[in-house]
Design a protein around this motif. Structure first.
Motif, PDB file in Angstrom:
ATOM      1  N   GLU A  32      53.154  72.390  25.521  1.00 26.70           N
ATOM      2  CA  GLU A  32      54.096  72.585  26.573  1.00 26.70           C
ATOM      3  C   GLU A  32      53.350  71.342  26.714  1.00 26.70           C
ATOM      4  O   GLU A  32      54.180  69.807  27.154  1.00 26.70           O
ATOM      5  CB  GLU A  32      53.375  73.171  27.908  1.00 26.70           C
ATOM      6  CG  GLU A  32      54.791  74.627  27.975  1.00 26.70           C
ATOM      7  CD  GLU A  32      56.129  74.431  28.348  1.00 26.70           C
ATOM      8  OE1 GLU A  32      56.477  73.364  27.755  1.00 26.70           O
ATOM      9  OE2 GLU A  32      56.521  75.047  27.923  1.00 26.70           O
ATOM     10  N   ASP A  33      52.124  70.572  26.291  1.00 29.00           N
ATOM     11  CA  ASP A  33      51.591  69.075  26.824  1.00 29.00           C
ATOM     12  C   ASP A  33      52.039  68.321  25.496  1.00 29.00           C
ATOM     13  O   ASP A  33      51.960  67.231  25.804  1.00 29.00           O
ATOM     14  CB  ASP A  33      50.066  69.073  27.098  1.00 29.00           C
ATOM     15  CG  ASP A  33      49.316  70.324  25.671  1.00 29.00           C
ATOM     16  OD1 ASP A  33      49.945  71.070  24.810  1.00 29.00           O
ATOM     17  OD2 ASP A  33      48.122  70.279  25.771  1.00 29.00           O
ATOM     18  N   ARG A  71      56.758  67.493  26.127  1.00 23.40           N
ATOM     19  CA  ARG A  71      57.209  66.923  27.345  1.00 23.40           C
ATOM     20  C   ARG A  71      56.984  65.686  26.762  1.00 23.40           C
ATOM     21  O   ARG A  71      57.391  64.864  27.804  1.00 23.40           O
ATOM     22  CB  ARG A  71      55.536  67.103  28.469  1.00 23.40           C
ATOM     23  CG  ARG A  71      54.019  66.147  28.258  1.00 23.40           C
ATOM     24  CD  ARG A  71      53.540  66.056  29.814  1.00 23.40           C
ATOM     25  NE  ARG A  71      53.778  65.422  30.553  1.00 23.40           N
ATOM     26  CZ  ARG A  71      53.030  65.554  31.367  1.00 23.40           C
ATOM     27  NH1 ARG A  71      51.542  64.700  30.750  1.00 23.40           N
ATOM     28  NH2 ARG A  71      53.612  64.526  32.203  1.00 23.40           N
ATOM     29  N   ASN A 110      64.555  65.207  30.361  1.00 24.30           N
ATOM     30  CA  ASN A 110      63.977  65.838  28.983  1.00 24.30           C
ATOM     31  C   ASN A 110      64.875  67.878  29.174  1.00 24.30           C
ATOM     32  O   ASN A 110      64.385  67.952  30.700  1.00 24.30           O
ATOM     33  CB  ASN A 110      62.368  66.001  29.667  1.00 24.30           C
ATOM     34  CG  ASN A 110      61.703  67.129  29.044  1.00 24.30           C
ATOM     35  OD1 ASN A 110      61.749  67.971  28.117  1.00 24.30           O
ATOM     36  ND2 ASN A 110      60.699  66.762  28.959  1.00 24.30           N
ATOM     37  N   THR A 148      62.165  70.338  30.486  1.00 17.73           N
ATOM     38  CA  THR A 148      62.418  70.625  32.363  1.00 17.73           C
ATOM     39  C   THR A 148      63.540  70.253  32.997  1.00 17.73           C
ATOM     40  O   THR A 148      63.204  70.383  34.056  1.00 17.73           O
ATOM     41  CB  THR A 148      61.453  69.126  32.910  1.00 17.73           C
ATOM     42  OG1 THR A 148      61.672  68.061  32.531  1.00 17.73           O
ATOM     43  CG2 THR A 148      60.073  69.501  32.162  1.00 17.73           C
TER      44      THR A 148
END
Length: 183
Positions: A32-33, A36, A162, A165
């Motif tokens: 995820e990091d 993103r 995004n 998200t």
């Protein structure tokens, strides 16, 4: 127009992405990091294989859309990737990008690899302008651009959503011309 491979820097070896790199890329693209800042969800192994195939099956350089995808290797291990996509053959403009495993952040590897890619772009590939688009919150990447001597040309507010998200993100555009590159 060809670049002699592999490209060697002081600490790194940059070579074309290969199908067998899918597991190494998946190790960080699934995070995820990492995802993103890429405006997409994390990739599964199949997604990483498709990313590699796009580069491997790319048209020859000089054709709009040509993709030069390079694995960045440290002591034989893939720690990230970098490369160029020829966005306009007519205008000789290419987009540079990089993605690295977070555990290799902060050691100057992205700057070292990107500098080598710029040398290839402005040398044998005969690119006139290279630009990078990056999330405005991705301070490590915009700091790489600044260390490379690229200039910030634009700040695009809420320019993309995004999909992972559903939130808006802003981008910076950095660029450099061939005549500005000092190697």
């Amino acid at each position: 127009m060809r670049v002699e491979m592999p490209i060697r820097t002081e600490r790194l070896v940059l070579r074309p992405l290969r199908a067998e790199d899918a597991d190494a890329l998946h190790a960080y693209h699934r995070r995820e990091d990492v995802a993103r800042y890429l405006y997409r969800p994390p990739l599964d192994r199949e997604g990483c294989a498709k990313l590699i195939a796009r580069s491997v099956e790319s048209p020859e350089w000089g054709t709009t859309g040509a993709d030069l995808g390079l694995a960045v290797c440290l002591r034989g291990q893939v720690i990230g990737e970098t490369g160029l996509r020829l966005r306009s053959a007519l205008a000789a403009q290419a987009e540079i990008g990089w993605v690295f495993a977070p555990e290799y952040a902060g050691h100057g590897y992205a700057t070292e690899a990107a500098r080598a890619v710029l040398a290839a772009a402005f040398g044998p590939l005969k690119v006139h302008r290279v630009y990078a688009r990056l999330d405005a919150d991705n301070k490590p990447s915009w700091r790489v651009c600044e260390r490379l001597g690229m200039r910030r040309e634009a700040y695009l507010v809420d320019s993309d959503v995004n999909p992972a998200t559903g939130t808006w993100g802003s981008e910076y555009v950095y660029a450099m011309l061939a005549r500005e590159f000092a190697g």
